[in-house]
Design a protein around this motif. Structure first.
Motif, short mmCIF file in Angstrom:
data_model
loop_
_atom_site.label_atom_id
_atom_site.label_comp_id
_atom_site.label_asym_id
_atom_site.label_seq_id
_atom_site.Cartn_x
_atom_site.Cartn_y
_atom_site.Cartn_z
N HIS A 215 0.81 -1.00 0.15
CA HIS A 215 -0.10 0.00 0.11
C HIS A 215 0.90 1.16 0.10
O HIS A 215 1.75 1.18 0.70
CB HIS A 215 -1.10 0.04 1.30
CG HIS A 215 -1.79 1.08 1.26
ND1 HIS A 215 -2.95 1.55 0.46
CD2 HIS A 215 -1.60 2.35 2.19
CE1 HIS A 215 -3.39 2.65 0.83
NE2 HIS A 215 -2.74 3.24 1.93
N ALA A 216 0.56 2.17 -0.95
CA ALA A 216 1.30 3.38 -0.93
C ALA A 216 2.84 3.04 -1.14
O ALA A 216 3.79 3.76 -0.65
CB ALA A 216 0.98 4.23 0.19
N ARG A 217 3.15 2.21 -1.88
CA ARG A 217 4.43 1.79 -2.18
C ARG A 217 5.41 1.43 -1.17
O ARG A 217 6.57 1.38 -1.06
CB ARG A 217 5.40 3.04 -2.88
CG ARG A 217 4.64 3.75 -4.03
CD ARG A 217 5.80 4.91 -4.67
NE ARG A 217 5.29 5.16 -6.22
CZ ARG A 217 5.69 6.19 -6.88
NH1 ARG A 217 6.64 6.71 -6.32
NH2 ARG A 217 5.07 6.68 -7.85
N ARG A 218 4.48 0.81 0.08
CA ARG A 218 5.06 0.28 1.25
C ARG A 218 4.60 -1.13 1.26
O ARG A 218 3.52 -1.27 0.95
CB ARG A 218 5.07 1.15 2.35
CG ARG A 218 5.50 2.58 2.16
CD ARG A 218 5.42 3.20 3.65
NE ARG A 218 6.37 2.69 4.70
CZ ARG A 218 6.17 3.17 5.72
NH1 ARG A 218 5.71 4.27 6.33
NH2 ARG A 218 7.09 2.39 6.77
N ARG A 219 5.38 -2.03 2.15
CA ARG A 219 5.05 -3.22 2.16
C ARG A 219 4.53 -3.41 3.62
O ARG A 219 5.15 -3.02 4.40
CB ARG A 219 5.86 -4.34 1.72
CG ARG A 219 6.03 -4.56 0.30
CD ARG A 219 6.89 -5.64 -0.12
NE ARG A 219 7.25 -5.87 -1.31
CZ ARG A 219 7.85 -6.81 -1.98
NH1 ARG A 219 8.59 -7.58 -1.15
NH2 ARG A 219 7.92 -6.80 -3.18
N HIS A 220 3.51 -4.02 3.89
CA HIS A 220 3.09 -4.10 5.32
C HIS A 220 2.65 -5.61 5.57
O HIS A 220 2.07 -6.46 4.90
CB HIS A 220 1.54 -3.25 5.47
CG HIS A 220 1.79 -2.10 5.19
ND1 HIS A 220 1.94 -0.99 6.41
CD2 HIS A 220 1.70 -1.33 4.10
CE1 HIS A 220 2.22 0.01 5.68
NE2 HIS A 220 1.85 0.19 4.42
N LEU A 221 3.06 -6.18 6.88
CA LEU A 221 3.13 -7.46 7.32
C LEU A 221 1.60 -7.46 8.14
O LEU A 221 1.98 -6.92 9.34
CB LEU A 221 4.38 -8.11 7.95
CG LEU A 221 4.19 -9.70 8.30
CD1 LEU A 221 4.05 -10.32 7.05
CD2 LEU A 221 5.49 -9.99 9.23
N ARG A 222 0.66 -8.12 7.71
CA ARG A 222 -0.53 -7.88 8.62
C ARG A 222 -0.64 -9.22 9.31
O ARG A 222 -0.72 -10.28 8.82
CB ARG A 222 -1.56 -7.47 7.71
CG ARG A 222 -1.61 -6.58 6.91
CD ARG A 222 -2.86 -6.13 6.24
NE ARG A 222 -2.80 -4.99 5.47
CZ ARG A 222 -2.56 -3.54 5.89
NH1 ARG A 222 -2.79 -3.37 7.20
NH2 ARG A 222 -2.57 -2.51 5.08
N ILE A 223 -0.33 -9.19 10.69
CA ILE A 223 -0.22 -10.55 11.26
C ILE A 223 -1.78 -10.93 12.02
O ILE A 223 -2.33 -9.84 12.32
CB ILE A 223 0.67 -10.45 12.80
CG1 ILE A 223 2.25 -10.12 11.78
CG2 ILE A 223 0.76 -11.71 13.42
CD1 ILE A 223 3.17 -9.63 13.13
#
Length: 247
Positions: A215-223
């Motif tokens: 999202h928005a050129r960033r990666r997020h690890l959703r635990i």
């Protein structure tokens, strides 16, 4: 060099002694198979020779004793200056069937370690039997590491080809090292994880119930919020990223 009872051979101890040079000192602690002569020597030890052994932290171990056996059991053909240290402990139920007649009579189970260590410069008490006994017993973790190594992939080799198996063993040992360092550096104060076996680490941390989103050129690890080990995983990640980079 610490070796179990399989190392109590003339050739090995002679080889270790031969490694000593003017610039290098090789010290060893090797398990010893007790013979009738050893038991006779133990029987001649006075009661005052036995002293309580110590733990790895230096605390006394009530009910565990160690004594110097050097000089009471003359051995021919072994390296000069070799010391014999004997340890005794009350046998557990699973050990009773393997006790010798001497051990049954005395009510103790004995083990012997041989060493060439005298007084080591700069290490107070290094010549005492209690200190050397604790140093030798630190070798016991090897069996745990072997078991963990098998759980990391060494239990089964994938091929009949030597090269393939060599690569497999290298990868398995690297994975084992990384697992040990991860727990040492990031999980040392986490109950249930600081000494966790590989299968436990897989189920709690390595098999992560999460989703990698962009999202928005960033990666997020959703635990997964309900996962009971989410806090431990985040803590380990933060501690890893906080480690200083090697120069």
């Amino acid at each position: 060099v610490r070796v179990d009872g399989a190392g109590a051979t003339h050739d090995l101890l002679t080889h270790l002694e031969a490694l000593n040079t003017t610039r290098r000192t090789v010290r060893y602690l090797v398990g010893w198979t007790i013979t009738d002569l050893d038991e006779q020597a133990i029987g001649r030890l006075p009661a005052t020779a036995w002293q309580e052994s110590i733990t790895q932290d230096g605390d006394l171990q009530p009910g565990y004793h160690v004594a110097e056996l050097t000089g009471l059991n003359q051995r021919q053909g072994w390296p000069q200056g070799m010391r014999l240290l004997v340890r005794r402990v009350r046998p557990s139920a699973r050990h009773r069937k393997n006790l010798t007649a001497f051990e049954l009579r005395t009510g103790w189970r004995y083990s012997i370690v041989v060493t060439n260590i005298g007084r080591m410069w700069g290490i107070a008490g290094s010549h005492h039997p209690q200190w050397l006994d604790a140093l030798a017993r630190a070798h016991a973790v090897v069996e745990d590491r072997v078991r963990a190594g098998k759980a990391m992939g060494l239990a089964n080799l994938p091929s009949k080809d030597w090269t393939v198996n060599s690569g497999w063993m290298l990868a398995a040992n690297l994975g084992h090292d990384l697992d040990c360092w991860l727990r040492l550096l990031t999980l040392h104060d986490q109950d249930g994880l600081d000494r966790a076996e590989p299968d436990t680490m897989r189920s709690r941390l390595y098999h992560l119930p999460a989703r990698l989103a962009a999202h928005a050129r960033r990666r997020h690890l959703r635990i997964e919020r309900t996962w009971p080990w989410a806090r431990a995983f985040v803590l380990a990640w933060q501690r890893l990223t906080d480690l200083p980079a090697l120069a």
